[in-house]
Design a protein around this motif. Sequence first.
Motif, PDB file in Angstrom:
ATOM      1  N   LEU A   1      -1.911  52.437  26.558  1.00  0.00           N
ATOM      2  CA  LEU A   1      -2.373  51.000  26.480  1.00  0.00           C
ATOM      3  C   LEU A   1      -2.632  50.141  27.533  1.00  0.00           C
ATOM      4  N   LEU A   2      -1.468  50.351  28.386  1.00  0.00           N
ATOM      5  CA  LEU A   2      -1.747  49.728  29.687  1.00  0.00           C
ATOM      6  C   LEU A   2      -2.996  49.988  30.476  1.00  0.00           C
ATOM      7  N   ASP A   3      -3.372  51.287  30.701  1.00  0.00           N
ATOM      8  CA  ASP A   3      -4.678  51.807  31.261  1.00  0.00           C
ATOM      9  C   ASP A   3      -5.900  51.319  30.552  1.00  0.00           C
ATOM     10  N   LEU A   4      -5.805  51.146  29.266  1.00  0.00           N
ATOM     11  CA  LEU A   4      -6.823  50.740  28.342  1.00  0.00           C
ATOM     12  C   LEU A   4      -7.140  49.266  28.686  1.00  0.00           C
ATOM     13  N   ALA A   5      -5.955  48.172  28.954  1.00  0.00           N
ATOM     14  CA  ALA A   5      -6.009  47.127  28.971  1.00  0.00           C
ATOM     15  C   ALA A   5      -6.396  46.632  30.364  1.00  0.00           C
ATOM     16  N   THR A   6      -5.904  47.190  31.532  1.00  0.00           N
ATOM     17  CA  THR A   6      -5.619  46.843  32.819  1.00  0.00           C
ATOM     18  C   THR A   6      -7.084  46.358  33.649  1.00  0.00           C
ATOM     19  N   GLY A   7      -8.045  46.925  33.012  1.00  0.00           N
ATOM     20  CA  GLY A   7      -9.429  46.600  33.657  1.00  0.00           C
ATOM     21  C   GLY A   7     -10.018  45.165  33.270  1.00  0.00           C
ATOM     22  N   ARG A   8      -9.355  44.719  32.219  1.00  0.00           N
ATOM     23  CA  ARG A   8      -9.777  43.435  31.629  1.00  0.00           C
ATOM     24  C   ARG A   8      -9.011  42.158  32.089  1.00  0.00           C
ATOM     25  N   ILE A   9      -7.845  42.671  32.830  1.00  0.00           N
ATOM     26  CA  ILE A   9      -6.961  41.565  33.664  1.00  0.00           C
ATOM     27  C   ILE A   9      -6.976  41.577  34.869  1.00  0.00           C
ATOM     28  N   GLY A  10      -7.247  40.367  35.334  1.00  0.00           N
ATOM     29  CA  GLY A  10      -7.532  40.062  36.749  1.00  0.00           C
ATOM     30  C   GLY A  10      -6.077  40.069  37.382  1.00  0.00           C
ATOM     31  N   LYS A  11      -6.227  40.569  38.662  1.00  0.00           N
ATOM     32  CA  LYS A  11      -4.881  41.093  39.484  1.00  0.00           C
ATOM     33  C   LYS A  11      -4.642  40.084  40.547  1.00  0.00           C
ATOM     34  N   LEU A  12      -3.425  39.470  40.837  1.00  0.00           N
ATOM     35  CA  LEU A  12      -2.654  38.424  41.519  1.00  0.00           C
ATOM     36  C   LEU A  12      -2.107  39.254  42.661  1.00  0.00           C
ATOM     37  N   GLY A  13      -1.895  40.467  42.817  1.00  0.00           N
ATOM     38  CA  GLY A  13      -1.058  40.972  43.812  1.00  0.00           C
ATOM     39  C   GLY A  13       0.294  41.227  43.340  1.00  0.00           C
ATOM     40  N   PRO A  14       0.994  42.276  44.083  1.00  0.00           N
ATOM     41  CA  PRO A  14       2.293  42.570  44.039  1.00  0.00           C
ATOM     42  C   PRO A  14       3.263  41.439  43.831  1.00  0.00           C
ATOM     43  N   VAL A  15       4.276  41.641  43.072  1.00  0.00           N
ATOM     44  CA  VAL A  15       5.370  40.618  43.159  1.00  0.00           C
ATOM     45  C   VAL A  15       6.383  41.392  43.971  1.00  0.00           C
ATOM     46  N   ARG A  16       6.760  40.402  45.022  1.00  0.00           N
ATOM     47  CA  ARG A  16       7.667  40.957  45.854  1.00  0.00           C
ATOM     48  C   ARG A  16       9.155  41.224  45.642  1.00  0.00           C
ATOM     49  N   ALA A  17       9.480  40.282  44.348  1.00  0.00           N
ATOM     50  CA  ALA A  17      10.912  40.630  43.994  1.00  0.00           C
ATOM     51  C   ALA A  17      11.087  41.882  43.278  1.00  0.00           C
ATOM     52  N   LEU A  18      10.069  42.619  42.777  1.00  0.00           N
ATOM     53  CA  LEU A  18       9.845  43.893  42.114  1.00  0.00           C
ATOM     54  C   LEU A  18       9.766  45.005  42.722  1.00  0.00           C
ATOM     55  N   GLN A  19       9.451  44.725  44.159  1.00  0.00           N
ATOM     56  CA  GLN A  19       9.253  45.664  44.923  1.00  0.00           C
ATOM     57  C   GLN A  19      10.577  46.365  45.531  1.00  0.00           C
ATOM     58  N   GLY A  20      10.509  47.684  46.084  1.00  0.00           N
ATOM     59  CA  GLY A  20      11.633  48.299  46.588  1.00  0.00           C
ATOM     60  C   GLY A  20      12.655  48.848  45.513  1.00  0.00           C
ATOM     61  N   SER A  21      13.797  48.508  45.300  1.00  0.00           N
ATOM     62  CA  SER A  21      14.698  49.257  44.591  1.00  0.00           C
ATOM     63  C   SER A  21      15.182  48.673  43.297  1.00  0.00           C
ATOM     64  N   ALA A  22      14.153  47.554  42.874  1.00  0.00           N
ATOM     65  CA  ALA A  22      14.222  46.763  41.676  1.00  0.00           C
ATOM     66  C   ALA A  22      14.379  47.576  40.382  1.00  0.00           C
ATOM     67  N   LYS A  23      13.504  48.847  40.618  1.00  0.00           N
ATOM     68  CA  LYS A  23      13.671  49.890  39.343  1.00  0.00           C
ATOM     69  C   LYS A  23      14.989  50.698  38.957  1.00  0.00           C
ATOM     70  N   TYR A  24      15.375  50.713  40.453  1.00  0.00           N
ATOM     71  CA  TYR A  24      16.919  51.397  40.200  1.00  0.00           C
ATOM     72  C   TYR A  24      18.031  50.479  39.754  1.00  0.00           C
ATOM     73  N   TRP A  25      17.756  49.195  40.087  1.00  0.00           N
ATOM     74  CA  TRP A  25      18.624  48.204  39.583  1.00  0.00           C
ATOM     75  C   TRP A  25      18.848  47.943  38.181  1.00  0.00           C
ATOM     76  N   LEU A  26      17.702  48.695  37.524  1.00  0.00           N
ATOM     77  CA  LEU A  26      17.479  48.638  35.983  1.00  0.00           C
ATOM     78  C   LEU A  26      18.329  50.132  35.396  1.00  0.00           C
ATOM     79  N   LEU A  27      17.575  51.228  36.097  1.00  0.00           N
ATOM     80  CA  LEU A  27      17.875  52.327  35.540  1.00  0.00           C
ATOM     81  C   LEU A  27      19.404  52.684  35.638  1.00  0.00           C
ATOM     82  N   LEU A  28      20.108  52.572  36.823  1.00  0.00           N
ATOM     83  CA  LEU A  28      21.399  52.980  37.161  1.00  0.00           C
ATOM     84  C   LEU A  28      22.409  52.231  36.255  1.00  0.00           C
TER      85      LEU A  28
END
Length: 528
Positions: free
Chosen positions: A89-116
């Motif tokens: 669903l994200l792949d089907l929708a992403t082309g219709r959504i304008g991009k602002l650029g990566p969020v600095r707070a979500l880069q790096g180890s943010a995903k591990y702070w949720l998973l672990l």
Amino acid sequence: MKFPRPPRISQLFFLLLFLILFLMTEYRGSDRIVAAVNGFFRADPLTAVSSMLAVKGYLPLLFPGLLVLALSLILGRFFCGWICPLGTLLDLATGRIGKLGPVRALQGSAKYWLLLPLLFASLFGLNLAGLFDPIAILLRALTFFFHPLLGETARGGWKSLYGLIEERRDFLDPGYHLLRDYLLPFRETLYPLAFLSAFLFFLVLFLERYEKRCWCRRLCPLGTLLGLVSRFGPLRRVPSKLCPDCRACREHCPTSFDRELLQMDECILCLQCALNCPSQRVRFDFRGMRPEAGPVMERRVLLGGLLGGFVLARTFRFREPEAKARMLRPPGVREEGEFLEKCVRCGECMKVCLRSALYPAFLQAGPEALYTPVLVPRLGYCEYNCTLCGQVCPTGAIPDLAVEAKKREVIGKAVFDKNHCLPFAKRVDCIVCEEHCPIPQKAIRSELVELTGFQGEKLQVKQPYVVSELCNGCGICENVCPLEAKSAIEVFAVKDRTPLPPPADAPSAPASQPPGGAPPDPYAGGNG
């Protein structure tokens, strides 16, 4: 005309399969559901790992999830790029959504702070992974919000259309029956966490505003788990870096090229780089050289995840005693702790509940039980011959029981409130609860007693009482009580949920006797 590539064909196939199984996870007149969407959860590695960590043992139902995890060691994050319905669903929708650029707070180890913290909390007995599992997020949004909204809209639209065409409405009946039998929910139900479920789904979709597959690469705990495994696998992209004379891969790749070096733990095997390479240089090879890569995560992230999981497991378990007394779980659940360790919070049991008895728990169950099913007898009751909730449960948190075994499962015990019950409070006959009790031997009975009326007259009134040895807590008595608002008979949770004995083994005369005879049944009393 541009034909879909193999990854997109696979995505669309599994998305269509997910939606078909979602619609089949429904009561359509049969006592047996032959196929359900629970198969996606059983193939979900995050569900498998978190549930087995929580129960400290092997769960056979979740073997497909372990198999997908093992395949990810060889093939990488293929599940994210070829199977995951939310990712599609994200792949089907992403082309219709304008991009602002990566969020600095979500880069790096943010995903591990949720998973672990989620994994370590499971290790300490608190399984919250289902709250952030991508398949659970999508399924809850469909179950609690979109599907009921579709049913309400469709039924309201057909009623309005019938009113407009009047006597010619019979021509539309086949169309409505087709929708009713295959597409619409079989009952109209409003769920208390519908808007929260929709909010979480739209939040995942909103993150596409910043970059492609932002949720998948920056937060998704399932994707992070698969990435950890695939990081050490043999599959490699060749070349491992951007070509200096082209660099087109960065534009086509949805996840992995925020740096010059392809990160295999973020690659979802969509093959966009290979399929769109103008020089035909890109390929994926099991003999490729392992690219240079830093450590998986910083030590502080690992220790922080361990500490976070411990804190979650110790602080999220508070539950008010009064609320605990009304925590009625589906039939077959014996131990509350084991149930919470296995429950993936998918909502399938609530979707198929025949009498609209199951609803997602909110604050009344404490933070650890958010979205878990709770039986609310005043809104619905557990159908005596129904086993649908156990059939669709993906982890066995609600066991799949035979009908005769399910009838004997104890959900709770009914208790009369004599301050409200009409025969006690008003001294008038009322045996509605007794008439509706489905137990063949009747768990609710009545006795004829002589009373003095409010004007001093002599009366004979049938007063009900509960035979606790026969009561399974199905809740139909509370549901049908004719009093408005608060029922005069309520079902309360009990610690001992040992199944009732089979009818052949049951004593001919129950041990509990009506008031006025032998020692009274503790469940037949009230605030008299």
